[in-house]
Scaffold this motif. Structure first.
Motif, PDB file in Angstrom:
ATOM      1  N   THR A 100       0.880  -1.165   0.197  1.00 11.83           N
ATOM      2  CA  THR A 100      -0.050  -0.005  -0.023  1.00 11.83           C
ATOM      3  C   THR A 100       0.881   1.269   0.002  1.00 11.83           C
ATOM      4  O   THR A 100       2.135   1.252   0.192  1.00 11.83           O
ATOM      5  N   GLU A 101       0.178   2.475  -0.304  1.00 13.32           N
ATOM      6  CA  GLU A 101       0.797   3.522  -0.629  1.00 13.32           C
ATOM      7  C   GLU A 101       1.875   4.349   0.730  1.00 13.32           C
ATOM      8  O   GLU A 101       2.763   4.586   0.518  1.00 13.32           O
ATOM      9  N   LYS A 154      -0.973   0.115  -3.840  1.00 13.67           N
ATOM     10  CA  LYS A 154      -2.434   0.071  -3.949  1.00 13.67           C
ATOM     11  C   LYS A 154      -2.720   1.215  -2.982  1.00 13.67           C
ATOM     12  O   LYS A 154      -2.037   1.399  -1.678  1.00 13.67           O
ATOM     13  N   GLY A 155      -3.736   2.037  -2.962  1.00  9.75           N
ATOM     14  CA  GLY A 155      -4.508   2.975  -2.154  1.00  9.75           C
ATOM     15  C   GLY A 155      -4.673   2.391  -0.724  1.00  9.75           C
ATOM     16  O   GLY A 155      -5.192   1.112  -0.742  1.00  9.75           O
ATOM     17  N   ASP A 177      -8.283   0.855  -0.575  1.00  6.43           N
ATOM     18  CA  ASP A 177      -8.634   0.117  -1.720  1.00  6.43           C
ATOM     19  C   ASP A 177      -9.030  -1.165  -1.357  1.00  6.43           C
ATOM     20  O   ASP A 177      -8.184  -1.968  -0.959  1.00  6.43           O
ATOM     21  N   LYS A 178     -10.136  -1.540  -1.539  1.00  4.37           N
ATOM     22  CA  LYS A 178     -10.755  -3.028  -1.042  1.00  4.37           C
ATOM     23  C   LYS A 178     -10.718  -3.930  -2.369  1.00  4.37           C
ATOM     24  O   LYS A 178     -11.254  -4.942  -2.049  1.00  4.37           O
ATOM     25  N   ARG A 179     -10.214  -3.330  -3.393  1.00  5.65           N
ATOM     26  CA  ARG A 179     -10.554  -4.396  -4.603  1.00  5.65           C
ATOM     27  C   ARG A 179      -9.616  -5.716  -4.542  1.00  5.65           C
ATOM     28  O   ARG A 179      -8.690  -5.698  -3.713  1.00  5.65           O
ATOM     29  N   TYR A 197      -7.645  -5.215  -8.864  1.00  8.58           N
ATOM     30  CA  TYR A 197      -6.855  -3.964  -8.456  1.00  8.58           C
ATOM     31  C   TYR A 197      -5.697  -3.935  -9.786  1.00  8.58           C
ATOM     32  O   TYR A 197      -5.589  -3.012 -10.648  1.00  8.58           O
ATOM     33  N   GLU A 224      -5.071  -1.290 -12.994  1.00  6.94           N
ATOM     34  CA  GLU A 224      -3.943  -0.623 -13.294  1.00  6.94           C
ATOM     35  C   GLU A 224      -3.333  -0.766 -14.532  1.00  6.94           C
ATOM     36  O   GLU A 224      -2.632   0.263 -15.204  1.00  6.94           O
TER      37      GLU A 224
END
Lengths: 263, 263
Positions: free
Chosen positions: A181-182, A206-207, A210-212, A217, A221
């Motif tokens: 994550t970021e 990933k943000g 972000d729950k994808r 995801y 992207e």
């Protein structure tokens, strides 16, 4: 001499490159003796006896899905596999095929050609961490795992680093696309550089909220990359969820990973 | 006693089921001794040394594509693999996963649920033929291969037959979808019944002049099934070209096959 797990793995990989003896590793990690471990049995689901080796091939061919931990009986098998020659050889096959694919490409040559690399167990190896945690026999522990990631000390998977250099020499740009994550951007960038990955076009994380799913995801992207005008000429990861889903890019490559599953 | 290749394979499979000794097979087929064959080297492309075992896993994970014959150095390795326990165990893993998937399905239950089976190296085994022809080290010979197919004597792959029975018991109908051509319909139907596959919804063969690739032909036929109202709940084959391409069905399963590649 007491070796930390990370120095042990680095030593082992250097030693394996010069064909050294595996016994020391077996002692340090208290793995089962190498003789016969290929026939270690997995007993599950009451529908027949299978071996850890067949379970692992089932994982690699995307037949065995959705598992949370490796079979308990396979800790020794997976440990030997990961620390021994075989993991490296299985990775070399993938890198050779990927390099041959890249060399045969008709590139656009205008700076739009990119190759997508996953990070964990692809560009970087977390084997020093997993060697301390049963090679996947323990359930995923986000706290401990994040603490390891935040050390920024993961070594390169040598075959991926070789492929990376080959791709750069061909004029292909690199996009790292990771489920990290970021909030791990800085440490990830630092770790990549420290491991020998000195340049890239993008590092996509990933943000934080972000729950994808991984497939959703990562394919999303990749679609963004194509929308931005990039030409994805190759796509490599250790999970099927790294590489499945449209657009896949020109060709996908699956590195071995018998330690964990991300669906 | 002189054994024909087919009776040898049937004997071997029966013997393997009761854990008999492999030495007789090694003698009859003049394979290399089993000790150390896992480390048999493939030297190719000048980019490092890989083993036949890593090459095989590369094939199963769809990393190694487009090969015409197995590496010459791997004839002994592939022969031992195919005739030994390992091929069967690798197949059992796939069948267990497929059966578990089927058992967990929410079926439509109105007769529209179908499972797609490939034929060669999936429902039926041509191992008796390949055992006489170097396990894939010889280039594909359509004349000899067709002569073998036209004998109609291929045994069932036991794991596929077990899966077939399980699927029928769940009320799932079977569609055989094969790259064999229409002029082999009668012998294929006869061989399937002789091997234990006594009923099916459809047996789809390729038109004699159909020049489509395997992926294009097979995915096109699956699309036709969906257009006819069938619900493809599973899809199993030994080639990636059996199972890739839209629609894939609810889930795909890849059986092992290190003997030949169909793109």
């Amino acid at each position: 001499m007491k070796l930390s797990a990370i120095s042990l793995v680095l030593w082992w990989w250097a030693a394996a490159a010069s064909a050294s003896a595996p016994e020391a590793v077996a002692v340090v990690h208290q793995l089962r003796p190498a003789v016969g471990w290929g026939a270690q049995l997995v007993r599950e689901k009451g529908e027949g006896v299978i071996t850890c080796g067949s379970w692992r091939v089932g994982v690699e061919a995307n037949n065995v899905r959705g598992w949370r931990t490796i079979p308990a009986a396979c800790e020794g098998y997976v440990g030997h596999y990961m620390l021994g020659d075989r993991y490296r050889q299985d990775s070399i096959v993938v890198a050779i095929e990927a390099a041959a694919h890249a060399a045969a490409l008709r590139l656009a040559g205008n700076g739009s050609d990119v190759w997508v690399f996953d990070v964990d167990e692809t560009a970087l190896s977390n084997l020093p961490y997993y060697a301390r945690h049963g090679f996947g026999v323990e359930p995923f522990n986000p706290t401990l795992s994040n603490a390891w990631v935040n050390e920024g000390a993961a070594p390169a998977l040598p075959e991926s680093l070789n492929l990376y250099k080959k791709l750069l020499s061909l004029g292909i740009k690199i996009v790292f696309l990771t489920g990290r994550t970021e909030n791990q951007r800085d440490v990830t960038a630092r770790n990549l550089k420290r491991a020998g990955y000195h340049t890239w076009e993008k590092l996509v994380l990933k943000g934080d909220g972000d729950k994808r799913s991984a497939v959703s995801y990562k394919s999303g992207e990749r679609q963004k990359l194509e929308n931005e005008g990039y030409n994805i000429v190759g796509n490599i990861g250790d999970q099927w969820s790294d590489i499945l889903g449209q657009p896949e890019g020109n060709r996908t490559f699956k590195l071995p990973d018998p330690m964990y599953y991300i669906g």
